[in-house]
Design an enzyme around this catalytic site. Structure first.
Site, PDB file in Angstrom:
ATOM      1  N   ASN A   1       0.851  -1.197   0.000  1.00  0.00           N
ATOM      2  CA  ASN A   1       0.000   0.000   0.000  1.00  0.00           C
ATOM      3  C   ASN A   1       0.880   1.238   0.000  1.00  0.00           C
ATOM      4  O   ASN A   1       2.107   1.141   0.003  1.00  0.00           O
ATOM      5  CB  ASN A   1      -0.953  -0.031   1.203  1.00  0.00           C
ATOM      6  CG  ASN A   1      -0.183  -0.085   2.511  1.00  0.00           C
ATOM      7  OD1 ASN A   1       0.536   0.840   2.854  1.00  0.00           O
ATOM      8  ND2 ASN A   1      -0.324  -1.202   3.234  1.00  0.00           N
TER       9      ASN A   1
ATOM     10  N   ASP B   1      -3.928  -6.442   5.241  1.00  0.00           N
ATOM     11  CA  ASP B   1      -4.922  -7.298   5.890  1.00  0.00           C
ATOM     12  C   ASP B   1      -4.867  -8.729   5.345  1.00  0.00           C
ATOM     13  O   ASP B   1      -5.235  -9.673   6.038  1.00  0.00           O
ATOM     14  CB  ASP B   1      -6.325  -6.724   5.664  1.00  0.00           C
ATOM     15  CG  ASP B   1      -6.521  -5.430   6.445  1.00  0.00           C
ATOM     16  OD1 ASP B   1      -5.956  -5.333   7.547  1.00  0.00           O
ATOM     17  OD2 ASP B   1      -7.202  -4.511   5.940  1.00  0.00           O
TER      18      ASP B   1
ATOM     19  N   LYS C   1       8.942 -16.446 -11.181  1.00  0.00           N
ATOM     20  CA  LYS C   1       8.120 -15.349 -11.680  1.00  0.00           C
ATOM     21  C   LYS C   1       6.878 -15.904 -12.391  1.00  0.00           C
ATOM     22  O   LYS C   1       7.001 -16.808 -13.228  1.00  0.00           O
ATOM     23  CB  LYS C   1       8.960 -14.510 -12.647  1.00  0.00           C
ATOM     24  CG  LYS C   1       8.354 -13.196 -13.002  1.00  0.00           C
ATOM     25  CD  LYS C   1       9.305 -12.386 -13.864  1.00  0.00           C
ATOM     26  CE  LYS C   1       8.529 -11.260 -14.501  1.00  0.00           C
ATOM     27  NZ  LYS C   1       9.115 -10.782 -15.719  1.00  0.00           N
TER      28      LYS C   1
ATOM     29  N   ASP D   1      -3.579 -10.111  13.229  1.00  0.00           N
ATOM     30  CA  ASP D   1      -3.559  -8.713  13.675  1.00  0.00           C
ATOM     31  C   ASP D   1      -2.484  -8.594  14.764  1.00  0.00           C
ATOM     32  O   ASP D   1      -2.683  -9.024  15.903  1.00  0.00           O
ATOM     33  CB  ASP D   1      -4.941  -8.316  14.207  1.00  0.00           C
ATOM     34  CG  ASP D   1      -5.045  -6.822  14.418  1.00  0.00           C
ATOM     35  OD1 ASP D   1      -4.137  -6.246  15.042  1.00  0.00           O
ATOM     36  OD2 ASP D   1      -6.033  -6.226  13.938  1.00  0.00           O
ATOM     37  N   ILE D   2      -1.369  -8.007  14.388  1.00  0.00           N
ATOM     38  CA  ILE D   2      -0.200  -7.951  15.293  1.00  0.00           C
ATOM     39  C   ILE D   2      -0.555  -7.190  16.570  1.00  0.00           C
ATOM     40  O   ILE D   2      -0.295  -7.645  17.682  1.00  0.00           O
ATOM     41  CB  ILE D   2       0.988  -7.260  14.581  1.00  0.00           C
ATOM     42  CG1 ILE D   2       1.306  -7.983  13.261  1.00  0.00           C
ATOM     43  CG2 ILE D   2       2.213  -7.221  15.488  1.00  0.00           C
ATOM     44  CD1 ILE D   2       2.281  -7.238  12.360  1.00  0.00           C
TER      45      ILE D   2
ATOM     46  N   LYS E   1     -12.619   0.200  17.089  1.00  0.00           N
ATOM     47  CA  LYS E   1     -11.352  -0.532  17.018  1.00  0.00           C
ATOM     48  C   LYS E   1     -10.652  -0.558  18.367  1.00  0.00           C
ATOM     49  O   LYS E   1     -10.079  -1.553  18.792  1.00  0.00           O
ATOM     50  CB  LYS E   1     -10.426   0.174  16.020  1.00  0.00           C
ATOM     51  CG  LYS E   1     -10.272  -0.608  14.746  1.00  0.00           C
ATOM     52  CD  LYS E   1      -9.575   0.177  13.683  1.00  0.00           C
ATOM     53  CE  LYS E   1     -10.303  -0.086  12.388  1.00  0.00           C
ATOM     54  NZ  LYS E   1      -9.687   0.541  11.245  1.00  0.00           N
TER      55      LYS E   1
ATOM     56  N   LYS F   1      -9.978  -4.093  20.146  1.00  0.00           N
ATOM     57  CA  LYS F   1      -8.600  -4.569  20.345  1.00  0.00           C
ATOM     58  C   LYS F   1      -8.115  -4.327  21.782  1.00  0.00           C
ATOM     59  O   LYS F   1      -6.964  -4.603  22.100  1.00  0.00           O
ATOM     60  CB  LYS F   1      -7.655  -3.886  19.342  1.00  0.00           C
ATOM     61  CG  LYS F   1      -8.008  -4.158  17.865  1.00  0.00           C
ATOM     62  CD  LYS F   1      -6.887  -3.760  16.914  1.00  0.00           C
ATOM     63  CE  LYS F   1      -7.406  -3.751  15.480  1.00  0.00           C
ATOM     64  NZ  LYS F   1      -6.367  -3.676  14.468  1.00  0.00           N
TER      65      LYS F   1
HETATM   66  O1  C5P Z   1      -8.226  -2.888  12.073  1.00  0.00           O
HETATM   67  P1  C5P Z   1      -7.260  -1.987  11.438  1.00  0.00           P
HETATM   68  O2  C5P Z   1      -6.343  -2.667  10.456  1.00  0.00           O
HETATM   69  O3  C5P Z   1      -7.814  -0.727  10.843  1.00  0.00           O
HETATM   70  O4  C5P Z   1      -6.355  -1.487  12.661  1.00  0.00           O
HETATM   71  C1  C5P Z   1      -5.315  -0.604  12.503  1.00  0.00           C
HETATM   72  C2  C5P Z   1      -4.348  -0.758  13.628  1.00  0.00           C
HETATM   73  O5  C5P Z   1      -3.997  -2.124  13.832  1.00  0.00           O
HETATM   74  C3  C5P Z   1      -3.043  -0.074  13.330  1.00  0.00           C
HETATM   75  O6  C5P Z   1      -2.504   0.346  14.559  1.00  0.00           O
HETATM   76  C4  C5P Z   1      -2.226  -1.177  12.695  1.00  0.00           C
HETATM   77  O7  C5P Z   1      -0.836  -0.922  12.818  1.00  0.00           O
HETATM   78  C5  C5P Z   1      -2.660  -2.414  13.464  1.00  0.00           C
HETATM   79  N1  C5P Z   1      -2.660  -3.649  12.683  1.00  0.00           N
HETATM   80  C6  C5P Z   1      -1.794  -4.685  12.991  1.00  0.00           C
HETATM   81  N2  C5P Z   1      -1.816  -5.863  12.290  1.00  0.00           N
HETATM   82  C7  C5P Z   1      -2.682  -6.045  11.287  1.00  0.00           C
HETATM   83  C8  C5P Z   1      -3.574  -5.008  10.943  1.00  0.00           C
HETATM   84  C9  C5P Z   1      -3.539  -3.834  11.654  1.00  0.00           C
HETATM   85  O8  C5P Z   1      -0.989  -4.522  13.915  1.00  0.00           O
HETATM   86  N3  C5P Z   1      -2.685  -7.184  10.621  1.00  0.00           N
END
Ligand code: C5P
Length: 398
Positions: free
Chosen positions: A210, A279, A289, A306-307, A337, A341
């Site tokens: 992105n 995502d 390739k 989601d880290i 959010k 979270k």
């Molecule tokens: O749910 P969303 O992706 O909008 O959340 C954004 C927040 O979550 C940001 O702080 C982003 O760095 C973190 N994030 C993450 N791992 C992911 C997706 C988002 O740590 N796979």
């Protein structure tokens, strides 16, 4: 930017070829709002003339202790009176020796001895002069006396040799001086950040990513460092220089970012997740390739972990800060959010003009509600977020 607005700086220039960088430093200080008084030693003035500094600072540049232009002929006292700092760049081996021994035989050394403000020096000399035990002794003595020594850097020297002794670049010195003036509200804290995009490989040369520039995360790393924290920055692929003093870990994919975060999180007090983590990732990464074909190509994507949510769910999580970039309904989505979270703080922004750019407008959301910041340059937004985190950690809620 006016990060040095209201600051009065004495810029000392001693004899060394790096004096040409001092002219740029004077320009950066002035551009950032500082009132700059340049003081050159006699040998400094052999490299760059006082007229250069006079033009850049819009004020007289001083070289002579007996200059009759000072109202009471006390330049050595008047110039440093009310100064917020004296910055000597370049500081020659000879000048460091003078400082270390309290000599005062010209205007600049006298000013330094008669000061009641911080003294910052940026050494610049031939590598053997720097390595000489006498210089090393002087440097240690100065550090012990509370003088802030910035650099020197390693690299090519004007004399043709390579080694330690190059003065830091003007932009690095400017950055360090701005940082020096920031309140040390995170002193002793360990901050872990993620920044930039992730890159999810499709094959050896292509992938999903992105447009995140990484600027907001890097600005926060700088702001946290300037606030006195020790900072580790896990960065996706971006084209940004590492802020001095920050430990940087480069990663590509969300998987690698997750691993790096998990490796460092135990030694973390504050985790700030700024990265625009993809995502989804391709279910498969081709070893070779992918060849072009006439038929449509269908990609199957797998959701990434989601880290941030994982870290916030640890039994003893660090103080976790999330970001939420939304294209509509900012308050509802960002607060949603935060609760989903289980984060004490979420920084939300509306994506009106896409990602990237030097400025930002955000709203911080916490238990107490919404706290808008900006529009402002990203570094200013970052300092506001750091101040808010400090308030929350101090139990004041912000
Ligand atoms: O749910 P969303 O992706 O909008 O959340 C954004 C927040 O979550 C940001 O702080 C982003 O760095 C973190 N994030 C993450 N791992 C992911 C997706 C988002 O740590 N796979």
């Amino acid at each position: 930017m006016a990060e040095l607005k209201g600051k009065r700086l004495v810029l000392g220039v001693t004899g060394g070829v790096a004096a040409y960088k001092a002219a740029e430093l004077a320009r950066l200080f002035v551009k950032d709002g500082a009132e700059v008084h340049a003081v050159l030693t006699q040998s400094g003035a052999r490299f760059v003339t006082p007229a250069t500094f006079q033009a850049l600072t819009g004020r007289p540049a001083w070289t002579d202790m007996w200059d009759a232009r000072m109202p009471d002929n006390m330049a050595h006292i008047d110039l440093s009176r009310g100064a917020d700092a004296i910055v000597v760049a370049p500081a020659s081996a000879d000048f460091l020796a003078k400082l270390a021994h309290g000599l005062a035989d010209d205007l600049l050394s006298t000013l330094c001895l008669a000061r009641d403000c911080p003294l910052i020096v940026a050494p610049a000399m031939n590598r053997q002069m720097w390595e000489n035990p006498a210089t090393q002794r002087n440097k240690s003595q100065l550090a012990q006396d509370g003088v802030i020594v910035l650099g020197p850097a390693c690299g090519e020297q004007a004399c043709g040799e390579t080694g330690l002794g190059r003065m830091l670049e003007a932009a690095e010195l400017h950055d360090a001086v701005v940082g020096f003036f920031q309140p040390k509200v995170l002193a002793g804290r360990r901050v872990l950040l993620t920044a930039g995009p992730t890159f999810e490989a499709l094959d050896p040369v292509r992938g999903l990513t992105n447009l995140s520039s990484g600027r907001m995360g890097f600005a926060l790393a700088r702001a946290a460092r300037d606030a006195g924290a020790s900072v580790t920055l896990v960065s996706g692929p971006v084209a940004l220089p590492t802020p001095a003093g920050v430990v940087r870990v480069d990663v590509q994919s969300a998987g690698e970012m997750r691993e790096a975060v998990q490796r460092h999180v135990r030694e973390t007090d504050i985790f700030i997740s700024v990265a625009a983590v993809a995502d989804y990732r391709p279910e498969q990464t081709a070893a070779q390739k992918i060849k072009k074909a006439a038929q449509p190509l269908t990609l199957t994507l797998q959701p990434n972990p989601d880290i941030l949510a994982e870290i916030a769910a640890l039994p003893q999580p660090p103080f976790c800060v999330g970001f939420a970039a939304e294209s509509e309904n900012l308050d509802e989505y960002a607060q949603g959010k935060r609760l989903a979270k289980k984060l004490p703080l979420v920084v939300g922004n509306l994506l009106r003009h896409g990602l990237g750019g030097d400025g930002n407008t955000v709203v911080m959301f916490d238990d107490r509600g919404r706290h808008p910041l900006g529009p402002a340059p990203k570094i200013e937004i970052a300092r506001g977020i750091v101040a808010h985190i400090d308030q929350m950690l101090a139990g004041n809620g912000g």
